[in-house]
Design a protein around this motif. Structure first.
Motif, PDB file in Angstrom:
ATOM      1  N   ASN A  17      29.855  38.151  43.024  1.00 12.00           N
ATOM      2  CA  ASN A  17      30.024  37.046  43.970  1.00 12.00           C
ATOM      3  C   ASN A  17      30.556  35.740  43.394  1.00 12.00           C
ATOM      4  O   ASN A  17      30.818  34.807  44.143  1.00 12.00           O
ATOM      5  N   MET A  18      30.709  35.660  42.095  1.00 14.01           N
ATOM      6  CA  MET A  18      31.126  34.399  41.497  1.00 14.01           C
ATOM      7  C   MET A  18      32.477  33.929  42.051  1.00 14.01           C
ATOM      8  O   MET A  18      32.636  32.768  42.434  1.00 14.01           O
ATOM      9  N   VAL A  19      33.450  34.820  42.097  1.00 10.11           N
ATOM     10  CA  VAL A  19      34.791  34.427  42.563  1.00 10.11           C
ATOM     11  C   VAL A  19      34.744  33.976  44.014  1.00 10.11           C
ATOM     12  O   VAL A  19      35.295  32.928  44.382  1.00 10.11           O
ATOM     13  N   LEU A  20      34.066  34.754  44.870  1.00 12.69           N
ATOM     14  CA  LEU A  20      34.028  34.419  46.287  1.00 12.69           C
ATOM     15  C   LEU A  20      33.293  33.109  46.542  1.00 12.69           C
ATOM     16  O   LEU A  20      33.756  32.254  47.310  1.00 12.69           O
ATOM     17  N   GLU A  21      32.157  32.930  45.900  1.00 17.51           N
ATOM     18  CA  GLU A  21      31.342  31.750  46.181  1.00 17.51           C
ATOM     19  C   GLU A  21      31.946  30.480  45.580  1.00 17.51           C
ATOM     20  O   GLU A  21      31.949  29.427  46.214  1.00 17.51           O
ATOM     21  N   VAL A  22      32.447  30.585  44.366  1.00 16.42           N
ATOM     22  CA  VAL A  22      33.084  29.409  43.766  1.00 16.42           C
ATOM     23  C   VAL A  22      34.402  29.115  44.473  1.00 16.42           C
ATOM     24  O   VAL A  22      34.733  27.960  44.743  1.00 16.42           O
ATOM     25  N   GLY A  23      35.144  30.170  44.801  1.00 11.16           N
ATOM     26  CA  GLY A  23      36.395  29.967  45.535  1.00 11.16           C
ATOM     27  C   GLY A  23      36.175  29.356  46.900  1.00 11.16           C
ATOM     28  O   GLY A  23      36.995  28.569  47.388  1.00 11.16           O
TER      29      GLY A  23
END
Length: 527
Positions: free
Chosen positions: A224-230
């Motif tokens: 989820n890092m990419v989705l949440e930070v993005g």
């Protein structure tokens, strides 16, 4: 002068002092109005000046104090590409995304990828700089060529070894997503979370090892890092007109986002004890220690950590770059391929029959499950490989892969187009991926033809100006073999274990903001 000031302001600020200044200005009505007015004037003047310069190629008309053609492109990318390519030819200029851009299609795209003075990293960081956005350290401490070189050296050559581990963890991820599926089947709302979890689980087992792949918080960050930070960036179309403001926003998110902090904390919490344990065993030359075979261990043994950094931050920054470069894109593309298959149910069963034929040739009967898959067997699923390449070819990619001229001289393409230092050349995916002459398949290039590439010598990792999905030449994506192997394995496992069908119509996006299709689906165990 003002643009130079803003550039210097961003690159030479004191972080704490600048944060206080930003908060002060942002809280002032006059300050906000002043910044907005200045940026609009800068953008307008730049667009006007750019339209008066000789470019060596035709340009999309751009009026004075205009934001150029961005709105027209965003409204309908396909119409924009078709209209202006028909009017202006395969290479043309346009004021797009707050900059002058040279749009290149046809054989001349090779000149973009092969010229050492063009930098994709410099081009993409203008809008999506993972070092800033994820607070992932400095590009000087972990430069792109080090990341690329590490993947080429420590990942791609070990794929045969990692295959069984990937299959094992994909099975674990699959079970964690769907559990025991009853005979009547089970319904799901979307393919992406399904694929995303499997990719995160399998990737974690390779990059940080099977033990850490059990850590729920670490797997959460891989997922989820990419989705949440993005998502902290959000769809801010007005910001793309102002590149310096975009970069300032990314830096601000990296320093203040609770999502960034949470994921970095989770990576630190999982990695620090493991790093300490490994370094101790290495230092003491512990004879009872079994060397872990994973990417993290390879990093620890390279001894490339900059002297001013601690090894924990260095490894977390490494994992952050890998997560942003590989995890979301693999999940996204696996989702796209699965939706193409759900939209073509006949093909799903043909791929199942292909599996039976390959497995029979290898000495198995049709009752075996995916546990017998090897890299060699996966590579013989040629119809499935063609489906993957065809699905990726027809993604809703239009204009992308910006390459910045980082040299000191103007680059002149063979057709005469001139890209000055600091300017970007963009690749016209849509035209090349649908060009009948380039595709050379004898089939309508606008249609989904699942077996277009069977016996054509073009597998899903083979790059060229007819398939630029992974870039081209020596700067092509070094992790494409691993990504494709994960996608192949996910598809093969699902096809082997379940009959799949769409419940609703599959909807493929046509905008330039998302690549992910939508549609509910159902899986039923094969007997």
């Amino acid at each position: 002068m003002l643009t130079q000031y803003i550039h210097q302001f961003f690159n030479n600020f004191d972080q704490k002092k600048t944060m206080d200044q930003l908060q002060s200005v942002a809280s002032s009505k006059d300050g906000v109005i002043g910044i907005a007015t200045a940026l609009i004037l800068i953008s307008g003047v730049a667009a006007y000046k750019s339209s008066t310069v000789e470019r060596g190629c035709p340009q999309v008309p751009c009026g004075t104090f205009s934001f150029g053609s961005t709105s027209e492109y965003r409204e309908n990318p396909v119409a924009f590409v078709k209209k202006w390519e028909e009017k202006l030819g395969p290479v043309f200029g346009a004021q797009l995304f707050g900059q002058y851009a040279t749009i290149v299609s046809g054989p001349q795209v090779r000149e973009i990828f092969s010229n050492e003075n063009f930098s994709f990293m410099a081009g993409i960081q203008r809008d999506f700089d993972t070092y800033l956005l994820a607070n992932g350290g400095s590009i000087h401490d972990l430069p792109p060529h080090v990341v690329s070189g590490g993947i080429k050296k420590n990942l791609s050559p070990k794929l045969p070894f990692y295959t069984s581990r990937v299959i094992e963890h994909l099975k674990i991820g699959l079970y964690e997503q769907c559990g025991v599926v009853p005979d009547e089947g089970k319904e799901f709302d979307h393919v992406y979370p399904f694929v995303q979890h499997m990719v995160a689980k399998a990737s974690a087992s390779v990059f940080v090892g099977p033990e850490l792949a059990k850590d729920l918080n670490l797997v959460d960050s891989f997922k989820n890092m990419v989705l949440e930070v993005g998502s902290d960036m959000g769809p801010k179309p007005y910001l793309e007109h102002f590149p310096h403001l975009m970069r300032l926003r990314m830096w601000y998110i990296g320093k203040t986002s609770t999502n960034v902090k949470r994921h970095r904390d989770q990576l630190f919490a999982a990695l620090v004890p493991q790093i300490d344990s490994r370094l101790k065993a290495m230092k003491e030359k512990d004879s009872n220690w079994d060397r872990p075979n994973d990417f993290l261990q390879d990093i620890l043994e390279t001894d490339d950590c900059p002297p001013h950094m601690d090894i924990y931050s260095y490894c977390v920054d490494w994992m952050t770059q890998i997560i942003f470069a590989a995890l979301h894109t693999t999940s996204e593309n696996g989702t796209i391929v699965l939706y193409r298959l759900l939209d073509n149910p006949k093909v799903l069963e043909e791929l199942y029959e292909e599996q039976n034929a390959v497995l029979e040739e290898a000495g198995y009967d049709d009752t075996v499950g995916p546990e017998v898959f090897t890299r060699e067997i996966l590579n013989k699923f040629v119809k499935m490989d063609s489906v993957i390449r065809e699905s990726c070819r027809l993604r809703n990619d239009y204009i992308g892969l910006p390459h910045t001229n980082v040299g000191k001289k103007t680059i002149v393409l063979s057709g005469g187009a001139m890209i000055r230092p600091g300017e970007n050349a963009f690749v016209n995916f849509y035209s090349n991926h649908r060009d009948e002459k380039l595709q050379k398949s004898g089939m309508n290039a606008n249609n989904f033809e699942p077996y277009r590439f069977v016996d054509q010598g073009k597998n899903s990792t083979k790059i060229g100006d007819d398939f630029m999905f992974f870039g081209m030449f020596k700067h092509a994506c070094p992790g494409r073999w691993f990504a494709i192997q994960e996608i192949k394995t996910i598809l093969a496992m699902l096809i082997r274990s379940y009959k799949m069908s769409a419940i609703d119509s599959v909807v493929f996006p046509t905008s330039d903001y998302t690549r992910i299709p939508t549609g509910r689906f159902k899986i039923v165990p094969r007997k």
